[in-house]
Scaffold this motif. Structure first.
Motif, PDB file in Angstrom:
ATOM      1  N   ARG A 168       0.846  -1.193   0.000  1.00  0.00           N
ATOM      2  CA  ARG A 168       0.000   0.000   0.000  1.00  0.00           C
ATOM      3  C   ARG A 168       0.887   1.250   0.000  1.00  0.00           C
ATOM      4  O   ARG A 168       1.609   1.500   0.964  1.00  0.00           O
ATOM      5  CB  ARG A 168      -0.920  -0.009   1.216  1.00  0.00           C
ATOM      6  CG  ARG A 168      -1.862  -1.209   1.247  1.00  0.00           C
ATOM      7  CD  ARG A 168      -2.944  -1.048   2.286  1.00  0.00           C
ATOM      8  NE  ARG A 168      -2.410  -1.040   3.632  1.00  0.00           N
ATOM      9  CZ  ARG A 168      -2.454  -2.059   4.477  1.00  0.00           C
ATOM     10  NH1 ARG A 168      -2.990  -3.215   4.091  1.00  0.00           N
ATOM     11  NH2 ARG A 168      -1.970  -1.950   5.699  1.00  0.00           N
TER      12      ARG A 168
ATOM     13  N   GLU B 183      -0.940  -1.309  -4.475  1.00  0.00           N
ATOM     14  CA  GLU B 183      -2.182  -0.538  -4.378  1.00  0.00           C
ATOM     15  C   GLU B 183      -1.784   0.891  -4.048  1.00  0.00           C
ATOM     16  O   GLU B 183      -1.005   1.121  -3.113  1.00  0.00           O
ATOM     17  CB  GLU B 183      -3.076  -1.108  -3.282  1.00  0.00           C
ATOM     18  CG  GLU B 183      -4.420  -0.400  -3.150  1.00  0.00           C
ATOM     19  CD  GLU B 183      -5.304  -0.985  -2.063  1.00  0.00           C
ATOM     20  OE1 GLU B 183      -6.408  -0.464  -1.863  1.00  0.00           O
ATOM     21  OE2 GLU B 183      -4.875  -1.960  -1.410  1.00  0.00           O
TER      22      GLU B 183
ATOM     23  N   ARG C 192      -2.585   5.245  -3.630  1.00  0.00           N
ATOM     24  CA  ARG C 192      -3.483   6.371  -3.382  1.00  0.00           C
ATOM     25  C   ARG C 192      -2.683   7.646  -3.607  1.00  0.00           C
ATOM     26  O   ARG C 192      -1.551   7.766  -3.133  1.00  0.00           O
ATOM     27  CB  ARG C 192      -4.020   6.370  -1.953  1.00  0.00           C
ATOM     28  CG  ARG C 192      -4.848   5.149  -1.570  1.00  0.00           C
ATOM     29  CD  ARG C 192      -6.251   5.217  -2.164  1.00  0.00           C
ATOM     30  NE  ARG C 192      -7.080   4.125  -1.658  1.00  0.00           N
ATOM     31  CZ  ARG C 192      -7.126   2.898  -2.151  1.00  0.00           C
ATOM     32  NH1 ARG C 192      -6.356   2.605  -3.188  1.00  0.00           N
ATOM     33  NH2 ARG C 192      -7.908   1.979  -1.631  1.00  0.00           N
TER      34      ARG C 192
ATOM     35  N   TRP D 146      -2.970   4.181   6.622  1.00  0.00           N
ATOM     36  CA  TRP D 146      -3.243   3.072   5.693  1.00  0.00           C
ATOM     37  C   TRP D 146      -1.982   2.604   4.983  1.00  0.00           C
ATOM     38  O   TRP D 146      -1.762   1.411   4.770  1.00  0.00           O
ATOM     39  CB  TRP D 146      -4.286   3.530   4.674  1.00  0.00           C
ATOM     40  CG  TRP D 146      -4.417   2.659   3.463  1.00  0.00           C
ATOM     41  CD1 TRP D 146      -5.178   1.531   3.344  1.00  0.00           C
ATOM     42  CD2 TRP D 146      -3.771   2.849   2.186  1.00  0.00           C
ATOM     43  NE1 TRP D 146      -5.049   1.009   2.072  1.00  0.00           N
ATOM     44  CE2 TRP D 146      -4.196   1.783   1.354  1.00  0.00           C
ATOM     45  CE3 TRP D 146      -2.893   3.800   1.687  1.00  0.00           C
ATOM     46  CZ2 TRP D 146      -3.767   1.670   0.030  1.00  0.00           C
ATOM     47  CZ3 TRP D 146      -2.458   3.690   0.381  1.00  0.00           C
ATOM     48  CH2 TRP D 146      -2.892   2.629  -0.430  1.00  0.00           C
ATOM     49  N   ALA D 147      -1.106   3.541   4.643  1.00  0.00           N
ATOM     50  CA  ALA D 147       0.039   3.246   3.777  1.00  0.00           C
ATOM     51  C   ALA D 147       1.092   2.413   4.479  1.00  0.00           C
ATOM     52  O   ALA D 147       1.305   2.520   5.688  1.00  0.00           O
ATOM     53  CB  ALA D 147       0.661   4.555   3.281  1.00  0.00           C
TER      54      ALA D 147
END
Length: 245
Positions: free
Chosen positions: A40, A71, A73, A102-103
């Motif tokens: 992420r 993934e 963002r 999140w990362a």
């Protein structure tokens, strides 16, 4: 035999808390259970211009990361208030902090302005706290730094971001990218042209994914510190938040 050597060494260090001392453990660095989800990666850029070259480099990097199985963002800093000029409940701050938690790794890409990263880039980093409760949003996560320049190649912005990455306790990868005369490196469709600069961005993203896969399952162990085991989180918080200083 090794335990005996360690024990003898500890006896010669009276200032050391033996109960809190740890010998680095290879098994904890190579856990048997490995994460299987896609890495992420959060990408930040440092310009709000309509044709922002730091954003275009980030978008190109995001495509590469996705092709490598990550993934991604991309955070849009438009509307983010200056640090301390709004409460941390501001929607853009909440969004940024949620993405930071999140990362597992990040990409920071800033233009160089007046020989430094932009205020927009710094504001994003400043809004990411060192701690939220007992959670450190950036500690042990990987980081890749890149910059774009309007003129000749420079490394002022990436060097500054490396300092910040260390301060945020991130694992900043060795490779980096600096795109000179960025306005010449994109076509009319805002896609990066083939060049040594493009190849270096590929190199950086490849290295970032490798380091993220290598370290994400041991991130907590990698940044576990003797001094923090010695000093409780509550004592540390009281020390660094003294109002009289």
């Amino acid at each position: 035999m090794r335990r005996a050597i360690v024990s003898d060494a500890l006896n010669d260090m009276p200032n050391l808390r033996a109960d809190l001392f740890r010998v680095p453990d290879l098994e904890q660095l190579c856990p048997a259970q490995r994460s299987t989800h896609a890495p992420r990666i959060l990408l930040l850029y440092g310009s709000l211009r309509k044709r922002s070259f730091s954003r275009l480099v980030v978008e190109e990097a995001a495509r590469m990361l996705q092709a490598m199985g990550a993934e991604v963002r991309i955070y849009n800093p438009s509307g983010l208030p200056l640090p301390d000029d709004a409460p941390d409940t501001h929607p853009k701050v909440v969004e940024l902090r949620a993405l930071a938690q999140w990362a597992e790794g990040m990409v920071w890409c800033s233009p160089e302005r007046h020989g430094a990263m932009t205020g927009i880039m710094k504001a994003q980093i400043d809004w990411i706290p060192l701690a939220v409760g007992a959670v450190r949003p950036t500690q042990g996560k990987t980081l890749a730094v890149m910059q774009v320049s309007g003129g000749s190649q420079s490394f002022n912005a990436v060097n500054q971001m490396r300092v910040l990455g260390r301060w945020m306790r991130m694992l900043t990868i060795p490779n980096q990218s600096s795109v000179a005369k960025a306005f010449l490196e994109f076509d009319d469709n805002d896609r990066m042209k083939p060049s040594a600069y493009y190849d270096r961005v590929v190199d950086v993203m490849e290295e970032l994914v490798k380091f993220t896969l290598l370290t994400r399952d041991a991130a907590g162990y990698l940044v576990d510190r003797y001094s923090e085991r010695k000093e409780s989180a509550e004592e540390l918080s009281r020390r660094v938040n003294q109002k009289a200083i």
